[in-house]
Design an enzyme around this catalytic site. Structure first.
Site, mmCIF file in Angstrom:
data_model
loop_
_atom_site.group_PDB
_atom_site.id
_atom_site.type_symbol
_atom_site.label_atom_id
_atom_site.label_comp_id
_atom_site.label_asym_id
_atom_site.label_seq_id
_atom_site.Cartn_x
_atom_site.Cartn_y
_atom_site.Cartn_z
ATOM 1 N N TRP A 144 3.735 10.167 -4.748
ATOM 2 C CA TRP A 144 2.566 9.400 -4.344
ATOM 3 C C TRP A 144 1.621 10.434 -3.748
ATOM 4 O O TRP A 144 1.911 11.035 -2.711
ATOM 5 C CB TRP A 144 2.963 8.346 -3.311
ATOM 6 N N CYS A 162 6.626 8.596 -2.083
ATOM 7 C CA CYS A 162 7.463 9.550 -2.822
ATOM 8 C C CYS A 162 8.956 9.194 -2.748
ATOM 9 O O CYS A 162 9.427 8.664 -1.740
ATOM 10 C CB CYS A 162 7.289 10.938 -2.253
ATOM 11 N N GLU A 191 -5.503 -6.114 -1.433
ATOM 12 C CA GLU A 191 -4.418 -5.342 -2.039
ATOM 13 C C GLU A 191 -4.191 -5.708 -3.501
ATOM 14 O O GLU A 191 -3.973 -4.854 -4.338
ATOM 15 C CB GLU A 191 -3.092 -5.647 -1.329
ATOM 16 N N ASN A 237 9.555 14.957 -0.039
ATOM 17 C CA ASN A 237 8.889 13.792 0.563
ATOM 18 C C ASN A 237 8.357 14.217 1.920
ATOM 19 O O ASN A 237 8.988 15.039 2.601
ATOM 20 C CB ASN A 237 9.884 12.648 0.800
ATOM 21 N N GLY A 238 7.237 13.642 2.332
ATOM 22 C CA GLY A 238 6.693 13.985 3.645
ATOM 23 C C GLY A 238 5.581 15.004 3.512
ATOM 24 O O GLY A 238 5.036 15.216 2.429
ATOM 25 N N ARG A 293 8.547 1.405 -4.734
ATOM 26 C CA ARG A 293 7.948 1.962 -3.519
ATOM 27 C C ARG A 293 6.526 2.466 -3.765
ATOM 28 O O ARG A 293 5.824 2.795 -2.821
ATOM 29 C CB ARG A 293 8.818 3.105 -2.997
ATOM 30 N N HIS A 297 -21.103 -13.383 15.785
ATOM 31 C CA HIS A 297 -21.375 -12.150 16.534
ATOM 32 C C HIS A 297 -21.645 -10.974 15.599
ATOM 33 O O HIS A 297 -21.593 -9.824 16.021
ATOM 34 C CB HIS A 297 -20.210 -11.839 17.482
ATOM 35 N N LYS A 351 5.074 1.160 -1.203
ATOM 36 C CA LYS A 351 5.876 0.165 -0.489
ATOM 37 C C LYS A 351 6.352 0.696 0.852
ATOM 38 O O LYS A 351 6.554 -0.044 1.801
ATOM 39 C CB LYS A 351 7.075 -0.213 -1.368
ATOM 40 N N GLU A 353 -4.297 -11.612 7.352
ATOM 41 C CA GLU A 353 -3.288 -11.396 6.309
ATOM 42 C C GLU A 353 -3.804 -11.895 4.957
ATOM 43 O O GLU A 353 -3.585 -11.254 3.926
ATOM 44 C CB GLU A 353 -1.978 -12.100 6.712
ATOM 45 N N LYS A 368 -4.135 -9.527 1.702
ATOM 46 C CA LYS A 368 -3.466 -9.824 0.424
ATOM 47 C C LYS A 368 -4.476 -9.790 -0.717
ATOM 48 O O LYS A 368 -4.209 -9.232 -1.773
ATOM 49 C CB LYS A 368 -2.787 -11.209 0.447
HETATM 50 C C1 AGP Z 1 1.547 -5.207 2.997
HETATM 51 O O1 AGP Z 1 1.285 -5.999 1.919
HETATM 52 C C2 AGP Z 1 1.433 -3.806 2.849
HETATM 53 N N1 AGP Z 1 1.441 -3.259 1.605
HETATM 54 C C3 AGP Z 1 1.389 -2.920 4.043
HETATM 55 O O2 AGP Z 1 0.310 -3.305 4.825
HETATM 56 C C4 AGP Z 1 2.667 -2.904 4.897
HETATM 57 O O3 AGP Z 1 2.815 -4.116 5.556
HETATM 58 C C5 AGP Z 1 2.577 -1.737 5.901
HETATM 59 O O4 AGP Z 1 2.458 -0.546 5.196
HETATM 60 C C6 AGP Z 1 3.772 -1.683 6.834
HETATM 61 O O5 AGP Z 1 4.942 -1.457 6.122
HETATM 62 P P1 AGP Z 1 6.370 -1.670 6.749
HETATM 63 O O6 AGP Z 1 6.542 -3.121 7.005
HETATM 64 O O7 AGP Z 1 7.308 -1.139 5.716
HETATM 65 O O8 AGP Z 1 6.424 -0.873 8.020
#
Ligand code: AGP
Length: 628
Positions: A74, A2, A508, A100-101, A27, A524, A623, A501, A505
């Site tokens: 959001w 938000c 996402e 927000n929040g 964001r 395992h 974001k 990672e 990626k």
């Molecule tokens: C990464 O591609 C993300 N969208 C997400 O995992 C992000 O790294 C995570 O939300 C942490 O965010 P920050 O670095 O703003 O704390």
């Protein structure tokens, strides 16, 4: 996530609000809206979906008003619909609220208000705020008093922007452990939850303190504590250039940001490693910080003394998502160079648990946004316990940067694409620099070793460029595998987090299900999912775990999985085993995470592109994750 904006001044509020909201689009959000005061009435326009939908509404109804608040939502409480979009109003259309929040006790407050006869029209927690503040305004006929009464009733962490049609030239802004900035203009003032939205208009800003109310008119900003104590402080005057949301010649910010990684390394190295014959430039200058006018500005650097560093017994890293993966590699790097035990925790896992840090622990919070609620809560707890705390971020204006005395500010600017790429590389580099710094201070490495490490770091930008030059081959591979519905990523040692990672990626960006595993863990359990339909991506870089990773890859191959490797040029062994090989230049295992992630970023990007996904703003993601 938000975003809140506000405007009062001579210009048409709606267009200023939209241009502020545009800066916050990156964001992540799923609806947008504005409320303006026009002719003594509140006019609220809101629409689910992209900002363009709201812009269309505004074109049709073009408000002339010069005061207003706006929001990108959001969804948390209730689906992303027109009705649940902010601003929310009370029944009489007296007040409008953007939020927000999360209001944790909204259920209880809602029951109380319903019992009093108030009717609700949305599923949001925010609507409670609109009814409650309107109720208190009815009782007090004084909006500031009403807001002060409101904050005594709300539980949770939040930021609010409120307007009241009776007090036409005023915005009431409330910050409670969140983030709100007032931009100071000439007979006009701005409000935003992220300073970049006001920085397009002014370089003078006031960041609201943790529990603070601002009463904003076009010419004045009055600050009050929740208890009603008025305070003043001079604005922060920024010298840095304003943030411009510009893709250049790229189709997507993500692609641009992947390509920017060598320059991010160069700039961060120039700042913290200007001379390989000298120590890493982390020590803070002896000044008390500040911008010369008495207001605290986050200054980067580490203020721990040499003896405090020598006495450190543990490092605790706290982060979420991609930043957590950077922290996992950070653990391996710091342990290797310093011998200090390092623990890495997902920040949200600290909630409700004992955080085992003490006066001999260095707790490191890593966050690109510097606003991640769980990371902030965890580092605040570490600080309360008495641990040394250090932040790693690219946002010196963020909440994280304000609350830590030790700060590494990476030079990658603001990342626009929701999926983190260049900020991850910058965080990784910070861990290499931090490990060398700690090792030097503790005498864990000699001058020669330190010089060699620094020399190799300086080579990394050019090596990254060599990886980026492989783009056409990576694109071809990505297109070939884009019909997969499931993928598995594996790596060992320094590249186990790289595998995690890579899987994150791909998920996402393309929405293809992907899991990352330590390669040794395959047998395992996860190996049960493998067959000819599940491609396996293995990161295999020569080093102590090279043969073992190859053996793990053999196990996958024996289950008929299609095999993709990230491997160094000239490695003939991988060609026998893998169907597709994505190449990086020869590199020591220790430094390889700075290269191995790049083919995986590009691979995920091109898969998502081939599938026509919303690469820069993937569905459901934000974001800046400012809720717990
Ligand atoms: C990464 O591609 C993300 N969208 C997400 O995992 C992000 O790294 C995570 O939300 C942490 O965010 P920050 O670095 O703003 O704390």
């Amino acid at each position: 996530m938000c975003g809140i904006v506000g405007y009062l001044g001579p210009s048409k509020a709606a267009s200023v609000l939209v241009s502020e909201l545009k800066c916050l689009e990156y964001r992540g959000y799923d609806s947008a809206g504005v409320a303006v005061i026009e002719g003594g009435r509140l006019k609220v326009l809101k629409a689910a979906g992209k900002l363009a939908n709201l812009e269309n509404l505004l074109k049709e109804r073009a408000p002339e008003a010069t005061v207003g608040i706006g929001h990108t939502r959001w969804a948390t409480h209730g689906a992303p619909t027109d009705l649940n979009a902010h601003p929310h109003t009370d029944e009489n259309g007296m007040v409008a609220v953007v939020h927000n929040g999360i209001i944790e006790n909204f259920g209880e407050l809602k029951d109380e208000l319903i019992a009093k006869g108030y009717k609700f029209s949305s599923d949001t927690d925010t609507e409670v705020v609109a009814h409650l503040v309107s109720h208190y305004y009815g009782e007090t006929k004084d909006m500031l008093k009403a807001v002060m009464k409101l904050v005594t009733r709300l539980k949770g962490i939040y930021a609010l922007g409120i307007v009241n049609r009776d007090v036409a030239n005023t915005i009431y802004a409330v910050n409670h452990h969140y983030s709100l900035t007032v931009g100071l203009g000439n007979h006009e003032n701005f409000l935003a939850s992220d300073s970049i939205a006001v920085r397009q208009y002014t370089n003078q800003t006031l960041r609201l303190d943790q529990s603070e109310i601002a009463v904003i008119t076009p010419d004045t900003v009055k600050l009050y504590s929740f208890e009603g104590k008025e305070s003043t402080r001079p604005p922060i005057v920024s010298e840095s250039t304003r943030f411009v949301v510009d893709k250049g010649d790229y189709k997507h910010f993500l692609h641009k940001e992947i390509d920017e990684q060598p320059s991010v390394l160069r700039q961060t190295l120039a700042k913290y490693l200007p001379d390989i014959n000298k120590p890493i430039a982390f020590h803070k200058p002896k000044s008390k910080g500040g911008n010369g006018n008495g207001h605290h500005v986050a200054t980067h650097g580490i203020e721990l003394t040499n003896s405090q560093i020598r006495e450190l017994e543990r490092v605790q890293v706290l982060a979420c998502g991609t930043a957590y993966h950077a922290g996992m590699i950070g653990k391996y790097i710091i342990e290797e160079l310093t011998g200090i035990p390092v623990d890495v925790e997902i920040a949200s896992e600290i909630r409700g648990r004992k955080l085992l840090v003490n006066q001999r622990t260095l707790t490191v919070a890593v966050s690109q946004s510097g606003e991640t609620a769980d990371t902030l809560a965890a580092i605040t707890e570490a600080k309360r316990i008495g641990s040394y705390v250090l932040g790693i971020t690219n946002r010196p204006d963020s909440h994280l940067a304000q609350i830590v005395p030790n700060l590494i500010v990476t030079e990658c600017g603001i990342e626009v694409s929701v999926a983190a790429t260049k900020t991850y590389i910058a965080q990784l580099l910070s861990f290499y620099l931090l490990a060398i710094f700690l090792a030097e201070e503790r005498g864990a490495i000699d001058a020669e070793k330190s010089r060699t490490l620094k020399k190799t770091l300086n080579l990394m930008p050019a090596l990254q460029e060599a990886v980026l030059a492989q783009e056409p081959l990576i694109q071809e591979a990505a297109i070939n595998y884009s019909s997969a519905v499931d993928m598995v990523f594996v790596g060992r040692g320094f590249n186990y987090p790289t595998a995690l990672e890579g899987a994150l990626k791909l998920k996402e960006l393309s929405y293809i299900h992907a899991s990352g595993y330590a390669a040794g863990e395959l047998k395992h359990g996860p190996i049960a999912v493998l067959d000819e339909k599940v491609p396996v991506v293995a990161v295999v870089v020569p080093g102590v775990v090279y043969e073992k990773t190859l053996s793990n890859a053999q196990e996958a191959k024996a289950r008929h999985a299609k095999m993709i490797a990230v491997a160094v040029e000239g490695d003939k062994e991988v060609e026998k085993l893998f169907d597709t090989v994505l190449r990086i230049p020869p590199i020591e295992e220790f430094f390889s995470p700075l290269l191995t992630v790049i083919p995986l970023q590009l691979f995920s990007y091109f898969v998502a592109e081939a599938l026509g996904k919303d690469v820069d703003q993937p569905r459901n993601l934000a974001k800046s994750v400012t809720v717990e």
